[in-house]
Design a protein around this motif. Sequence first.
Motif, PDB file in Angstrom:
ATOM      1  N   THR A   1      31.908   6.144  51.901  1.00  0.00           N
ATOM      2  CA  THR A   1      32.236   4.742  52.201  1.00  0.00           C
ATOM      3  C   THR A   1      33.206   4.740  53.389  1.00  0.00           C
ATOM      4  N   ALA A   2      33.507   3.578  53.917  1.00  0.00           N
ATOM      5  CA  ALA A   2      34.402   3.473  55.074  1.00  0.00           C
ATOM      6  C   ALA A   2      35.791   4.026  54.734  1.00  0.00           C
ATOM      7  N   GLU A   3      36.184   3.892  53.462  1.00  0.00           N
ATOM      8  CA  GLU A   3      37.537   4.300  53.069  1.00  0.00           C
ATOM      9  C   GLU A   3      37.699   5.813  52.986  1.00  0.00           C
ATOM     10  N   ASN A   4      36.614   6.518  52.588  1.00  0.00           N
ATOM     11  CA  ASN A   4      36.806   7.945  52.311  1.00  0.00           C
ATOM     12  C   ASN A   4      35.879   8.884  53.097  1.00  0.00           C
ATOM     13  N   ARG A   5      35.099   8.350  53.973  1.00  0.00           N
ATOM     14  CA  ARG A   5      34.138   9.223  54.657  1.00  0.00           C
ATOM     15  C   ARG A   5      34.835  10.118  55.677  1.00  0.00           C
ATOM     16  N   LYS A   6      34.575  11.408  55.589  1.00  0.00           N
ATOM     17  CA  LYS A   6      35.217  12.356  56.515  1.00  0.00           C
ATOM     18  C   LYS A   6      34.216  12.990  57.468  1.00  0.00           C
TER      19      LYS A   6
ATOM     20  N   LEU B   1      26.783  18.329  53.735  1.00  0.00           N
ATOM     21  CA  LEU B   1      27.259  17.257  52.854  1.00  0.00           C
ATOM     22  C   LEU B   1      28.647  17.604  52.306  1.00  0.00           C
ATOM     23  N   ALA B   2      29.411  16.581  52.023  1.00  0.00           N
ATOM     24  CA  ALA B   2      30.765  16.790  51.499  1.00  0.00           C
ATOM     25  C   ALA B   2      30.692  17.518  50.160  1.00  0.00           C
ATOM     26  N   PRO B   3      31.557  18.550  49.957  1.00  0.00           N
ATOM     27  CA  PRO B   3      31.553  19.227  48.658  1.00  0.00           C
ATOM     28  C   PRO B   3      32.126  18.285  47.597  1.00  0.00           C
ATOM     29  N   GLY B   4      31.696  18.447  46.384  1.00  0.00           N
ATOM     30  CA  GLY B   4      32.256  17.608  45.316  1.00  0.00           C
ATOM     31  C   GLY B   4      31.300  17.455  44.156  1.00  0.00           C
ATOM     32  N   ASP B   5      31.803  16.813  43.115  1.00  0.00           N
ATOM     33  CA  ASP B   5      31.011  16.561  41.918  1.00  0.00           C
ATOM     34  C   ASP B   5      29.778  15.728  42.270  1.00  0.00           C
ATOM     35  N   GLY B   6      28.597  16.189  41.868  1.00  0.00           N
ATOM     36  CA  GLY B   6      27.384  15.410  42.131  1.00  0.00           C
ATOM     37  C   GLY B   6      26.591  15.934  43.308  1.00  0.00           C
ATOM     38  N   LEU B   7      27.213  16.820  44.103  1.00  0.00           N
ATOM     39  CA  LEU B   7      26.504  17.357  45.273  1.00  0.00           C
ATOM     40  C   LEU B   7      25.225  18.077  44.858  1.00  0.00           C
ATOM     41  N   GLN B   8      25.318  18.817  43.760  1.00  0.00           N
ATOM     42  CA  GLN B   8      24.138  19.562  43.310  1.00  0.00           C
ATOM     43  C   GLN B   8      22.991  18.602  42.944  1.00  0.00           C
ATOM     44  N   ASP B   9      23.343  17.493  42.313  1.00  0.00           N
ATOM     45  CA  ASP B   9      22.307  16.499  41.965  1.00  0.00           C
ATOM     46  C   ASP B   9      21.661  15.926  43.219  1.00  0.00           C
ATOM     47  N   VAL B  10      22.474  15.689  44.231  1.00  0.00           N
ATOM     48  CA  VAL B  10      21.935  15.190  45.501  1.00  0.00           C
ATOM     49  C   VAL B  10      20.962  16.219  46.067  1.00  0.00           C
ATOM     50  N   GLN B  11      21.386  17.488  46.039  1.00  0.00           N
ATOM     51  CA  GLN B  11      20.531  18.531  46.612  1.00  0.00           C
ATOM     52  C   GLN B  11      19.223  18.681  45.837  1.00  0.00           C
ATOM     53  N   ILE B  12      19.287  18.431  44.555  1.00  0.00           N
ATOM     54  CA  ILE B  12      18.074  18.553  43.742  1.00  0.00           C
ATOM     55  C   ILE B  12      17.162  17.338  43.925  1.00  0.00           C
ATOM     56  N   TYR B  13      17.750  16.149  43.817  1.00  0.00           N
ATOM     57  CA  TYR B  13      16.913  14.939  43.724  1.00  0.00           C
ATOM     58  C   TYR B  13      16.685  14.199  45.035  1.00  0.00           C
ATOM     59  N   CYS B  14      17.531  14.429  46.027  1.00  0.00           N
ATOM     60  CA  CYS B  14      17.403  13.623  47.251  1.00  0.00           C
ATOM     61  C   CYS B  14      16.717  14.415  48.356  1.00  0.00           C
ATOM     62  N   ASN B  15      16.003  15.431  47.955  1.00  0.00           N
ATOM     63  CA  ASN B  15      15.393  16.358  48.900  1.00  0.00           C
ATOM     64  C   ASN B  15      13.873  16.276  48.924  1.00  0.00           C
ATOM     65  N   THR B  16      13.295  15.636  47.922  1.00  0.00           N
ATOM     66  CA  THR B  16      11.846  15.725  47.751  1.00  0.00           C
ATOM     67  C   THR B  16      11.061  14.914  48.773  1.00  0.00           C
ATOM     68  N   CYS B  17      11.532  13.751  49.125  1.00  0.00           N
ATOM     69  CA  CYS B  17      10.745  12.899  50.022  1.00  0.00           C
ATOM     70  C   CYS B  17      11.254  12.928  51.459  1.00  0.00           C
ATOM     71  N   HIS B  18      12.526  13.100  51.622  1.00  0.00           N
ATOM     72  CA  HIS B  18      13.102  13.132  52.978  1.00  0.00           C
ATOM     73  C   HIS B  18      14.338  14.004  52.942  1.00  0.00           C
ATOM     74  N   SER B  19      14.823  14.323  54.103  1.00  0.00           N
ATOM     75  CA  SER B  19      16.010  15.160  54.186  1.00  0.00           C
ATOM     76  C   SER B  19      17.221  14.392  53.638  1.00  0.00           C
ATOM     77  N   PRO B  20      18.155  15.092  52.979  1.00  0.00           N
ATOM     78  CA  PRO B  20      19.375  14.404  52.553  1.00  0.00           C
ATOM     79  C   PRO B  20      20.225  13.968  53.763  1.00  0.00           C
ATOM     80  N   ARG B  21      19.753  14.351  54.938  1.00  0.00           N
ATOM     81  CA  ARG B  21      20.412  13.889  56.151  1.00  0.00           C
ATOM     82  C   ARG B  21      20.392  12.352  56.244  1.00  0.00           C
ATOM     83  N   TYR B  22      19.440  11.738  55.527  1.00  0.00           N
ATOM     84  CA  TYR B  22      19.399  10.265  55.503  1.00  0.00           C
ATOM     85  C   TYR B  22      20.748   9.694  55.054  1.00  0.00           C
ATOM     86  N   ILE B  23      21.460  10.475  54.255  1.00  0.00           N
ATOM     87  CA  ILE B  23      22.769  10.008  53.779  1.00  0.00           C
ATOM     88  C   ILE B  23      23.760   9.976  54.937  1.00  0.00           C
ATOM     89  N   THR B  24      23.806  11.089  55.681  1.00  0.00           N
ATOM     90  CA  THR B  24      24.799  11.156  56.764  1.00  0.00           C
ATOM     91  C   THR B  24      24.363  10.333  57.981  1.00  0.00           C
TER      92      THR B  24
END
Length: 136
Positions: free
Chosen positions: A130-135, A65-88
């Motif tokens: 988003t389309a504008e900033n996704r790397k 996942l892209a480094p940045g503010d909020g990444l830790q929250d994603v790792q904590i909260y978006c991991n319980t039911c499915h992989s955070p890979r759902y984002i990418t």
Amino acid sequence: MRNRLRAIFLVMSSLVIAVGLLYADLKKGYYSPAQLGSVQQAAPIELLPDSNYEVAAFPVPAVDLAPGDGLQDVQIYCNTCHSPRYITMQPPLPAAMWESEVNKMNKTFGAGIPEENARKIFLYLQAHYTAENRKR
Ligand code: HEC
């Protein structure tokens, strides 16, 4: 001869009728009004409070996942039911959609993420996916 045939016919038909009545009588219990509309299912297995449950090790693919503010929250909260890979796995989504996506996890799927953290998460997703900033 005729009488004998008639007698055999009478006995046979009475037998068929008797078996039919017996079958109908056995069957009718399954459709008694008390059970109409109810779904029958087996009682659940009783779990013992001191039981141990184990699962074998399973591979968890690393998610870049892209480094940045909020990444830790994603790792904590978006991991319980499915992989955070759902984002990418998503195509680049519009910013508003990331907010509603996080709300959906919370309200529809019951993720129970505190409001403050949910906000940090959708701001993070809006800043990187988003389309504008996704790397990546
Ligand atoms: C309470 C469980 C739960 C949590 C926690 C959770 N999700 Fe989900 N998520 C689901 C379910 C259920 C689905 C849809 C079913 C599926 O595809 O597996 C889903 C699907 C998704 C999808 C695919 C698109 C869609 O809407 O179906 C994305 C993207 C996603 N989640 C992102 C996240 C993010 C970001 C977080 C952290 C804020 C998160 N999820 C936390 C349950 C959860």
